[in-house]
Scaffold this active site. Sequence first.
Site, PDB file in Angstrom:
ATOM      1  N   HIS A 232       0.812  -1.208   0.000  1.00 28.22           N
ATOM      2  CA  HIS A 232       0.000   0.000   0.000  1.00 28.22           C
ATOM      3  C   HIS A 232       0.848   1.262   0.000  1.00 28.22           C
ATOM      4  O   HIS A 232       0.392   2.314  -0.442  1.00 28.22           O
ATOM      5  CB  HIS A 232      -0.926   0.012   1.221  1.00 28.22           C
ATOM      6  N   CYS A 233       2.092   1.190   0.486  1.00 32.56           N
ATOM      7  CA  CYS A 233       2.845   2.427   0.736  1.00 32.56           C
ATOM      8  C   CYS A 233       3.705   2.888  -0.425  1.00 32.56           C
ATOM      9  O   CYS A 233       3.513   3.975  -0.965  1.00 32.56           O
ATOM     10  CB  CYS A 233       3.716   2.244   1.982  1.00 32.56           C
ATOM     11  N   ILE A 234       4.680   2.074  -0.813  1.00 33.18           N
ATOM     12  CA  ILE A 234       5.722   2.556  -1.720  1.00 33.18           C
ATOM     13  C   ILE A 234       5.195   2.946  -3.103  1.00 33.18           C
ATOM     14  O   ILE A 234       5.628   3.956  -3.667  1.00 33.18           O
ATOM     15  CB  ILE A 234       6.858   1.524  -1.816  1.00 33.18           C
TER      16      ILE A 234
ATOM     17  N   ASP B  66       2.454   6.338  -1.842  1.00 30.66           N
ATOM     18  CA  ASP B  66       2.774   7.488  -0.996  1.00 30.66           C
ATOM     19  C   ASP B  66       3.524   8.613  -1.702  1.00 30.66           C
ATOM     20  O   ASP B  66       3.235   9.801  -1.467  1.00 30.66           O
ATOM     21  CB  ASP B  66       3.568   7.042   0.232  1.00 30.66           C
TER      22      ASP B  66
END
Length: 434
Positions: A269-271, A274
């Site tokens: 979900h992040c890299i 974001d």
Amino acid sequence: MTEFTDRVSDGSAVVGILGLGYVGVPLALRIVETGLKVIGFDVLEERARQLNAGESPFKHIANQQISSMIEGGFEATTDFARAGDCDALIICVPTPLNETREPDLSFVLSTMDSLKPYLRAGQMLTLESTTWPGTTAEKLLPYVEGAGLDVGTDFYLVYSPEREDPGNANYTTRTIPKVVGGHTSACLRAGEALYSKFIDRVVSVSSTQAAELVKLLENIHRSVNIGLVNEMKVVADAMGLDIFEVIDAAATKPFGFTPYYPGPGIGGHCIPIDPFYLTWKAREYGLHTRFIELAGEINNKMPQYVVDKTIRALNQTGKSLKDARVLALGIAYKRDVDDMRESPSVFVMEILRDWGAQVSYCDPNVPVFPVMREHKFDLKSEPLTSDVLASQDAVILLTDHTDFDYDLIAKHSKIVIDTRGKYRDAPTANVVRA
């Protein structure tokens, strides 16, 4: 403030966690361990039922852990009116990108819509979801003030970015330091009081905006370095060199170098997401974050690179990609988890399907291809047998789960496209680096 901190200290405080996913469930597990009561909120009735029945929704969390959490006083609900019973409310919902790759705060805002009637004096509200700097003050604060509450006096507003790493046994929710920023100094003190109850180290920063930027910097750092090493992989491959050998040798330098490893793209979900929260916000200030966007561009091209390598490998055997049988090994975004969020494997599978290949997959952690918002395959995981491997024109190793029998894969596959460097120490003629 004294009443709030006393309730946290004596264990009588009730904590509400909004969003029972990869962040919310581990957080609930840890808070219950300290003796605090936790009420978990989710809009999915099935998720609430599953947890209340003692069933874990995730591979890396055992059913026994969920059962122990229930014995400790945890309960899951879809009734947001119960938020009024909570002293602290922690929001852990998704913050994806929309179809134009701009921030999508719909989950955060719909959660706030559900919470607003039940906000009361004496509560603390924390946002843990990744977002752009200014979200807490610009989006959450109006809800609180609209409820007639005075932030910093009778209500506390905090931002504390999640730092979960599913499947990482070396770091737990308790041992990963927690960054906390408050809307006011009183809000910060409330956040410190709560998080220090169940986190070993709390790192305080000057504002919610600073805490929001901390999270983006952490993941942009990874995105940029993965983009660099993915580009280096392409260069090394053109030169006939093994990028994994090069990285391992460079990593022996005791200073100034941190090893990052290439793959078929980036997932989780992040890299993949974001960095674009910051590039979007930077435009408000007339800034163009070229470096960050370039890394994203390189990483997003890696699935196509893998497919191109597969096409060339098939051509060497006199086979075209159209109608070729191709098996994707590992479709979770990282090793030994069942997390499919933004998995590059799925993008590889879609390109293969669009170009006419007959695509199947094998992943012991994902027995059935899940329902996803942007991707659809009507597939079940194939067994990893010699017959299945031999029936494929190409096998693409996308996620290097430890459960895979790599000797079996190399022995019975016509072609193995290795995107993870698993065969670099024992290369065989049918293995192609990608």
